[in-house]
Design a protein around this motif. Structure first.
Motif, PDB file in Angstrom:
ATOM      1  N   PRO A  39       0.744  -1.190  -0.038  1.00  0.00           N
ATOM      2  CA  PRO A  39       0.227  -0.006   0.007  1.00  0.00           C
ATOM      3  C   PRO A  39       0.825   1.169   0.044  1.00  0.00           C
ATOM      4  CG  PRO A  39      -1.139  -1.582   1.572  1.00  0.00           C
ATOM      5  CD  PRO A  39       0.509  -2.322   0.862  1.00  0.00           C
ATOM      6  N   ILE A  54       0.674   4.501  -2.539  1.00  0.00           N
ATOM      7  CA  ILE A  54       0.429   5.782  -2.323  1.00  0.00           C
ATOM      8  C   ILE A  54       1.597   6.691  -2.854  1.00  0.00           C
ATOM      9  CG2 ILE A  54       0.774   7.304  -0.240  1.00  0.00           C
ATOM     10  CD1 ILE A  54      -0.651   4.927   1.434  1.00  0.00           C
ATOM     11  N   VAL A  70      -4.935   3.172   1.761  1.00  0.00           N
ATOM     12  CA  VAL A  70      -4.411   3.928   0.662  1.00  0.00           C
ATOM     13  C   VAL A  70      -5.071   5.446   0.573  1.00  0.00           C
ATOM     14  CG1 VAL A  70      -3.970   4.169  -1.949  1.00  0.00           C
ATOM     15  CG2 VAL A  70      -3.561   1.795  -0.449  1.00  0.00           C
TER      16      VAL A  70
END
Length: 358
Positions: free
Chosen positions: A282, A286, A327
Motif C-alpha cells: 500500500p 501511495i 491507501v
C-alpha cells in the motif's frame, strides 16, 4: 479529490486455476465490486462499454441503474460511452433517466472505444471516428440544454422540434468527461465545452499523456472557462497490493503475463516502470499515485482498474479493503495539502447531490 474504480468487464480465465467465470457470474461480480467500493469509502464506480466478447458491459445504464438502487452515496459513471456509435438522442434519454433514478449521482465519459469492428456493427465508418465524436457530442450537448431542438448534421437524420425526455434532473445535465489515450482533437473538444478530460494513462508512458493534459489545460483557459490549473482532469491507474511487496509481485505475475490487454509483451517490471501500474505494498501505491501530481498538476479524479485479467472476486474485494482502509485516506490528506483554494478538489456535483451532503 475523488477516488474510485473502473471496470472493463472482461471475462477472462484465471491463469492460476484455469477457470473462466460465466457471463452471469462476471456481471454479478461487477455489482458486488461497486457495492464494496461504497462500503470502503470510495467515491466513484465506473464501467466501460463493449459490444464484443470477452467483455460483458454492453448496456452501462442498465447496470448503473441497478447499482443505483443498491447504493446511497456512490457516483455512478461510465469509463467509456461510445459517442461514435451510439445515437446521441438515446444517450441523452438514457442518462437523464439514470440521473432521476440515482438522485443526480451520475456522470459519464465520452470515448471512441478500442474495438475497430464496433463501427460497422452499428452502421458507422471508423474513418469518421473523430468527426462522429465531434458532431454527435454537439447534438447531445444541445439536447440536454434546449427543450426543443432543430438539428441537421452529416451522420444522423434531421430533428425538427424534438424534445428529449425525460429532461435532465432539475434542469442540470450530467457532468461529462472526454476520455482519450491518443487524440488531441478530443482534448480540444473537452476544453471547448469546459468539460472534464480523462487521461486513462494505463498503457502508455506518462510523457504522452502529459502533452494531452497540457493541451487541454491551455485550451480550457483559451475558451474562458478558468485558468489552466482550474481545468477538470481525471487519471486512470492500475494497482495490485499485498502487505509485502514481494508477495504482491509473486501473486500478480501470472495474471499480468496472461492478461489479454498486456500479457505476452513487456515484463511486469518494465511495465510498472513505464506506466502507472503499481504492484507492491500500500505504501508503494501511495507514493506512486502521489507522483502523478508532479507530472500532471493538481487533478480532480483518480480511478483504479482492479478487477481484470481473471482475478477472482475474493481477491478483488481484498484489494478494495486495502485501497479503502490504507491507501485512499492517506491520498486524500496528501492531495488536499498544497491545493490552491481556487483549484477545484473534484468535478462539479449535481445540485441534488450537493443538497444531500449539506
Amino acid at each position: 479529490m475523488e477516488f474510485g474504480i473502473f471496470t472493463v468487464g472482461d471475462v477472462t480465465a484465471d491463469p492460476t486455476t484455469g477457470r473462466t467465470p460465466s457471463e452471469h457470474e462476471r456481471i454479478e461480480a461487477m455489482v458486488a465490486i461497486a457495492r464494496k467500493a461504497e462500503e470502503v469509502g470510495l467515491d466513484v464506480f465506473a464501467t466501460g462499454e463493449h459490444h464484443n466478447p470477452p467483455f460483458v458491459p454492453s448496456s452501462p445504464t442498465t447496470m448503473l441503474g441497478y447499482i443505483a438502487a443498491r447504493t446511497e452515496r456512490l457516483v455512478l459513471s461510465t469509463s467509456t460511452t461510445l459517442i461514435t456509435t451510439n445515437d446521441p438522442v438515446k444517450i441523452a434519454e438514457d442518462f437523464a433517466m439514470l440521473q432521476h433514478l440515482a438522485g443526480g449521482r451520475v456522470d459519464l465519459m465520452m470515448g471512441r472505444g478500442n474495438t475497430g469492428p464496433v463501427y460497422p456493427w452499428f452502421g458507422k465508418d471508423i474513418r469518421e471516428g473523430i468527426p462522429l465524436a465531434v458532431e454527435n457530442y454537439a447534438l447531445l450537448h444541445r439536447l440536454w440544454r434546449q427543450d426543443v431542438v432543430d438539428w441537421t448534421g452529416k451522420f444522423r437524420t434531421p430533428l425538427q422540434g424534438f424534445t428529449s425526455t425525460p429532461r435532465p434532473l432539475d434542469g442540470v445535465p450530467p457532468f461529462v468527461w472526454h476520455g482519450s489515450i491518443r487524440s488531441p482533437e478530443i482534448a480540444e473538444q473537452a476544453a471547448y465545452y469546459g468539460d472534464g478530460f480523462f487521461a486513462n494513462n494505463i498503457f502508455w508512458p506518462k510523457g504522452h499523456f502529459q502533452k494531452l493534459i497540457e493541451l487541454y489545460r491551455r485550451r480550457y483557459a483559451h475558451y474562458g472557462h478558468g485558468t489552466p490549473e482550474q481545468a477538470i482532469v481525471g487519471l486512470g491507474g492500475q494497482v495490485f497490493m499485498r502487505a509485502r511487496s514481494q508477495d504482491a509481485v509473486r501473486e500478480f505475475r501470472p495474471y499480468f503475463d496472461n492478461a489479454p490487454v498486456y500479457g505476452h509483451g513487456p515484463s511486469l517490471e518494465e511495465f510498472t516502470e513505464q506506466t502507472p501500474l503499481t504492484v507492491g505494498s500500500p505504501q508503494e501505491v501511495i507514493e506512486k499515485t502521489l507522483s502523478f501530481r508532479e507530472t500532471f498538476g493538481h487533478y480532480q479524479r483518480q480511478l483504479f482498474l482492479m478487477d481484470h485479467a481473471g482475478l477472482p472476486l475474493k481477491t478483488v474485494l481484498e484489494q478494495l479493503d486495502l485501497l479503502g482502509e490504507e491507501v485512499v485516506p492517506v491520498l486524500r490528506k496528501e492531495f488536499a495539502s498544497g491545493r490552491p483554494a481556487d483549484v477545484p478538489d473534484g468535478p462539479p456535483a449535481h445540485p441534488a447531490v450537493e443538497r444531500t451532503r449539506t
